[in-house]
Scaffold this active site. Sequence first.
Site, short mmCIF file in Angstrom:
data_model
loop_
_atom_site.label_atom_id
_atom_site.label_comp_id
_atom_site.label_asym_id
_atom_site.label_seq_id
_atom_site.Cartn_x
_atom_site.Cartn_y
_atom_site.Cartn_z
N HIS A 190 143.69 135.93 114.76
CA HIS A 190 144.50 136.41 113.63
C HIS A 190 145.44 137.49 114.11
O HIS A 190 145.06 138.38 114.85
CB HIS A 190 143.58 136.99 112.54
CG HIS A 190 144.36 137.53 111.38
ND1 HIS A 190 144.84 136.72 110.38
CD2 HIS A 190 144.76 138.78 111.08
CE1 HIS A 190 145.50 137.46 109.51
NE2 HIS A 190 145.47 138.71 109.91
N ASP A 245 140.48 138.61 97.11
CA ASP A 245 141.48 139.29 97.95
C ASP A 245 142.88 138.99 97.46
O ASP A 245 143.75 139.86 97.45
CB ASP A 245 141.33 138.85 99.42
CG ASP A 245 142.47 139.42 100.26
OD1 ASP A 245 142.54 140.65 100.38
OD2 ASP A 245 143.29 138.63 100.75
N ARG A 279 147.50 145.63 94.88
CA ARG A 279 147.79 146.73 95.82
C ARG A 279 149.27 146.77 96.16
O ARG A 279 149.85 147.84 96.31
CB ARG A 279 146.96 146.53 97.10
CG ARG A 279 145.48 146.82 96.90
CD ARG A 279 144.66 146.32 98.08
NE ARG A 279 145.12 146.83 99.35
CZ ARG A 279 145.09 146.15 100.50
NH1 ARG A 279 144.59 144.92 100.55
NH2 ARG A 279 145.53 146.69 101.61
N SER A 313 140.43 143.08 103.69
CA SER A 313 141.28 141.97 103.24
C SER A 313 141.40 140.92 104.35
O SER A 313 141.18 139.72 104.14
CB SER A 313 142.65 142.54 102.85
OG SER A 313 143.60 141.54 102.71
N LYS A 340 139.07 136.98 104.77
CA LYS A 340 139.67 135.64 104.93
C LYS A 340 139.15 134.96 106.20
O LYS A 340 138.88 133.76 106.21
CB LYS A 340 141.20 135.76 104.98
CG LYS A 340 141.78 136.12 103.61
CD LYS A 340 143.29 136.26 103.63
CE LYS A 340 143.73 137.57 104.17
NZ LYS A 340 144.61 138.39 103.37
N1 URA Z 1 147.31 141.55 105.65
C1 URA Z 1 146.30 141.20 104.83
O1 URA Z 1 145.87 140.07 104.84
N2 URA Z 1 145.80 142.14 104.01
C2 URA Z 1 146.24 143.41 103.95
O2 URA Z 1 145.73 144.21 103.19
C3 URA Z 1 147.30 143.76 104.81
C4 URA Z 1 147.81 142.81 105.66
#
Ligand code: URA
Length: 436
Positions: A82, A161, A168, A183, A187
Site C-alpha cells: 500500500h 472507514d 473527516r 483508516s 482496509k
Molecule cells: N488514506 C486513507 O486511506 N485514509 C486516511 O485517513 C488518509 C489517507
Amino acid sequence: MRAVDLIRKKRDGGELTPDEIAFLIRGYVEGTVPDYQMSAWAMAVVWRGMTPAETASLTLEMARSGDQVDLGPIEGIKVDKHSTGGVGDKTTILLAPLVASAGVPVAKMSGRGLGHTGGTIDKLESIPGFRVELSREQFLEQVSRHGLAVISQSGNITPADKLLYGLRDVTATVESIPLIASSIMSKKIAAGADAIVLDVKVGGGAFMKTLDEAISLAEAMVRIGTDVGRETIAVLTSMDQPLGLAIGNALEVREAIETLKGGGPADLKELCLTLGAHMLVLGGVADDETSARAKLEERLSSGYALKKLKELIAAQGGSPSVVDNPAMLPSASRVLEVKAEESGYVSGIEAERLGIAAMLLGAGRETKADAIDPAAGVVLRRKVGDEVAAGDVLAELHVNERPQARIEEALRLAREAFRLQSRPCRPEPLVYAIVS
Ligand code: URA
C-alpha cells in the site's frame, strides 16, 4: 452507553475501551450515532490522540464493518502493498507482475484517484478492455491460476472507514496519525493479506510533509499490523518530486511497461526493487533482501515480469498486445511544452502542483463524479539535479479538447512547479528509512 459520554471522555484525555469504540463505530454505521457526534469525537481524537490499544480496536472495528476477504483458498503467503499516495506513483502496475513472477501471490484491491493523486484502477482502465470488477470467485480463481489480480475495491469493504473518512474530509479531522493509520490498515486487513508492505511517502507531494510525521505514521501502522497478526513493514520514501516521469493514466501505464522492458526511470525501478524485495522476504520466497533483489532483477531481465503483466491484462479482459505496442494506449491530440526561462540546475519539482496540473488537463477528478481522460497528463523531461539551459523543455502537457482556462492554469502550475538554482544539486535519497 451514550455517545456524549464517550466524546467527553476522549475530550478530557481518557482512553476508550474496545466496547466503547465498537459502540461508536457500529452506531455510526447503523445511523444511531449522528455525524455531529462522530465529528466531535474525531476532533477530540485530533487533539488528544489515541493509545495503541484504542487505535487497534478502531482498526479492527472498521475492518469488520463490511466484507472481509478470505484469501485462505489461495496457496502461499499473500503479501499486499500500500502506498500512502503520491504523484506519478504507478508502482503497482509493475510491482504486482514483478513480485508475482517471483512466486508471491498478489491479490490486490486498489482505489481510484481523487484530487491531485492518481489511482491504480483509473490507470489500468486506460488499457483497452481491462476489467477492474471481478466477482469474489473470479478474483480468487485468477490469483490461484495466474498468481495475481488487481481489482477495484469492492463497494462494501470497510463502510465505517468510508463514512468516517468522508466526515473527516469536511471537518478538518483528517490530520491525525491514529485516524490515518487505522483508516489505511482497516482496509488492508479487510482485504485479507497475510503480510503488508507499506510505502509511506514523505515530502511536498505527500500527506506527511516531514520525516518525523512519516515515521510516527509508519510506526502506528506497523504496530497495528503486528498486533492483529499481519506481519507489516513500512518503507519511507521521498515524494519531493513526482515518481518517474509520467503523470496521468495511459502515460503511466506506458512508463510501467517501459520499466518492465528494462528501460524506464531509475527512481521508479529502484522503488519497485526495494518494495518488491521486502514483499519476497515476507512472502517466504527469499531469505533476505539481497537475494530477493537478485531474484527480482533476474525476473526483469529475463522478461518473466513483463510476461506476467501480459497475463494479468489478458486475464482481466484487456488487450495484452499493448505491452508490445504501447501506441495502442490512448494518446492526446496536443502536446504543449513548458520551457525553462533561465539556465541552472533543477533543485525542486513540486509534485502537488504537477498533480493538480494533470488533474486540470483531465487526468484526475476534482469531485468523485468527474470523468477522466485516460490520455491526459504531464511528462517530465527534467528531474531534480538535472542541468538545464534557457529554452530547454522541462515538461510536456498532454491534452485533448479542454477549456482554455484550465489549460492555461495547468501551464502556469507546471511552470511554477520547477525550481532552478545556479549551483549543482542532488535529489533527496529515494528511501529514507525502514520501520519494522
Ligand atoms: N488514506 C486513507 O486511506 N485514509 C486516511 O485517513 C488518509 C489517507
